[in-house]
Design a protein around this motif. Sequence first.
Motif, PDB file in Angstrom:
ATOM      1  N   ASN A  50       0.773  -1.105   0.249  1.00  0.00           N
ATOM      2  CA  ASN A  50      -0.414  -0.035  -0.065  1.00  0.00           C
ATOM      3  C   ASN A  50       0.940   0.941   0.009  1.00  0.00           C
ATOM      4  OD1 ASN A  50      -2.707   0.197  -0.090  1.00  0.00           O
ATOM      5  ND2 ASN A  50      -3.006  -0.220   1.496  1.00  0.00           N
ATOM      6  N   MET A  51       1.920   1.605  -1.078  1.00  0.00           N
ATOM      7  CA  MET A  51       2.162   2.989  -1.796  1.00  0.00           C
ATOM      8  C   MET A  51       1.366   3.853  -1.752  1.00  0.00           C
ATOM      9  SD  MET A  51       5.690   2.076  -2.877  1.00  0.00           S
ATOM     10  CE  MET A  51       4.926   0.991  -4.341  1.00  0.00           C
ATOM     11  N   VAL A  52       1.132   5.310  -1.676  1.00  0.00           N
ATOM     12  CA  VAL A  52       0.227   6.493  -1.520  1.00  0.00           C
ATOM     13  C   VAL A  52       1.028   7.419  -2.366  1.00  0.00           C
ATOM     14  CG1 VAL A  52      -1.988   6.006  -0.351  1.00  0.00           C
ATOM     15  CG2 VAL A  52      -0.385   7.114   0.394  1.00  0.00           C
ATOM     16  N   ALA A  53       0.927   7.988  -2.679  1.00  0.00           N
ATOM     17  CA  ALA A  53       0.926   9.411  -3.317  1.00  0.00           C
ATOM     18  C   ALA A  53       1.296  10.871  -2.293  1.00  0.00           C
ATOM     19  CB  ALA A  53       0.580   9.969  -4.546  1.00  0.00           C
ATOM     20  N   LEU A  54       2.004  10.913  -1.861  1.00  0.00           N
ATOM     21  CA  LEU A  54       1.599  12.380  -0.421  1.00  0.00           C
ATOM     22  C   LEU A  54       1.890  13.357  -1.650  1.00  0.00           C
ATOM     23  CD1 LEU A  54       2.346  13.006   1.998  1.00  0.00           C
ATOM     24  CD2 LEU A  54       4.866  12.701   1.432  1.00  0.00           C
ATOM     25  N   ALA A  55       2.700  13.947  -2.312  1.00  0.00           N
ATOM     26  CA  ALA A  55       2.477  14.907  -2.755  1.00  0.00           C
ATOM     27  C   ALA A  55       2.908  14.786  -4.182  1.00  0.00           C
ATOM     28  CB  ALA A  55       3.414  16.139  -2.345  1.00  0.00           C
ATOM     29  N   ASP A  56       3.728  15.821  -5.286  1.00  0.00           N
ATOM     30  CA  ASP A  56       3.474  16.091  -7.113  1.00  0.00           C
ATOM     31  C   ASP A  56       5.125  17.061  -6.255  1.00  0.00           C
ATOM     32  OD1 ASP A  56       2.089  14.739  -8.280  1.00  0.00           O
ATOM     33  OD2 ASP A  56       0.339  16.206  -7.741  1.00  0.00           O
ATOM     34  N   SER A  57       6.079  15.872  -7.590  1.00  0.00           N
ATOM     35  CA  SER A  57       7.434  16.870  -7.823  1.00  0.00           C
ATOM     36  C   SER A  57       7.441  17.110  -9.327  1.00  0.00           C
ATOM     37  CB  SER A  57       8.133  15.467  -7.314  1.00  0.00           C
ATOM     38  OG  SER A  57      10.068  16.141  -8.034  1.00  0.00           O
ATOM     39  N   PRO A  58       8.441  18.083  -8.728  1.00  0.00           N
ATOM     40  CA  PRO A  58       8.793  19.061 -10.230  1.00  0.00           C
ATOM     41  C   PRO A  58       9.114  17.580 -11.509  1.00  0.00           C
ATOM     42  CG  PRO A  58       9.667  20.137  -8.620  1.00  0.00           C
ATOM     43  CD  PRO A  58       8.632  19.545  -8.457  1.00  0.00           C
ATOM     44  N   SER A  59       8.461  17.575 -12.198  1.00  0.00           N
ATOM     45  CA  SER A  59       8.532  16.341 -12.852  1.00  0.00           C
ATOM     46  C   SER A  59       9.400  16.418 -14.545  1.00  0.00           C
ATOM     47  CB  SER A  59       7.497  15.786 -13.262  1.00  0.00           C
ATOM     48  OG  SER A  59       7.872  14.168 -13.827  1.00  0.00           O
ATOM     49  N   ALA A  60      10.136  15.671 -14.411  1.00  0.00           N
ATOM     50  CA  ALA A  60      11.063  15.917 -16.428  1.00  0.00           C
ATOM     51  C   ALA A  60      10.279  15.178 -17.071  1.00  0.00           C
ATOM     52  CB  ALA A  60      12.671  15.854 -16.218  1.00  0.00           C
ATOM     53  N   PRO A  61       9.734  16.433 -18.639  1.00  0.00           N
ATOM     54  CA  PRO A  61       9.309  15.142 -19.096  1.00  0.00           C
ATOM     55  C   PRO A  61       9.936  14.059 -20.377  1.00  0.00           C
ATOM     56  CG  PRO A  61       9.223  17.460 -19.486  1.00  0.00           C
ATOM     57  CD  PRO A  61       9.300  17.400 -18.284  1.00  0.00           C
TER      58      PRO A  61
END
Length: 291
Positions: A119-130
């Motif tokens: 049960n991993m969950v997303a805590l927050a979004d990170s700056p993400s490189a396309p």
Amino acid sequence: MIILTLLFTQGHNIMLKQKIKYLALVATAVIALAACNDNNEKNNPNKKEITIGFGVGNYIDQVEKGIVPILEKKGYKVTLRQFSQNRQINPAFEEGSIDASVNQSRAYMEAYNKKNNINMVALADSPSAPQSLRSNKHKSLNEVKDGMIVALSNDPVNAERGARILEQLGWIKIKPNTNTLTFSVNDIEPAKYNLDIRETDAAQGLRLLDDVDFVVVNGNYVASAGQRIADGLVIEDSPLEHRVIVTVMQDNVNSQWAKDLKDAFESKEYADYIRSQRIYDGFIEPEVWNK
């Protein structure tokens, strides 16, 4: 005299054995207590020491310079652990050697959860490189022809992302019902062109530009090399499910340290830091930064 000596020797041996047994019991108790304390600390919602895992790339640099100072002001000691292969990170969660990670997408996390019943969950979004489609041999997409060599990352998630770029161009088709965890070039079929699609280590993509016709490169490697993501022939419009997230275990999501970690990633201070660094031009910002 001989009888007394034997009695003394036997008594001495018995006492020695009892002493050894006692010391062994003490040692066992100490180890158990230490393990218990260690386990309690790992599960302590108010703990002040956290370990964050990363794959290869510059996400660890973002956190070291942008997130760690914020957390240190709140009294945290943060350990950053970089793994040589992304597939090593989630097992580290399961064994409890890291508390959070900045390396995977929602799509990969959800597929991994389902396969491994965790049960991993997303805590927050990170700056993400396309990702971007790049070439040193060709200046235009119109130069593509049958037989040209196109390189994709050899890890399933990034290979699928790269293949989606090619599919949107009409160059290839992706077979239906592909699996995010096992995606490979075998899941690709010709469309407008019959291309030679090859897999390569993601970190080697830029080094292949003189040897192949086109390469789909992860944005963090482009940034780390001092190049502009925007200079690619095609820039991925990364959907939300393929953007990099901060991951924690479900059991920890409401802990104080997790809340403080989430606040740091969503803070104006971190947004200002990322925006001030030219290396991160072209990164997709968390939506919360614009609210």
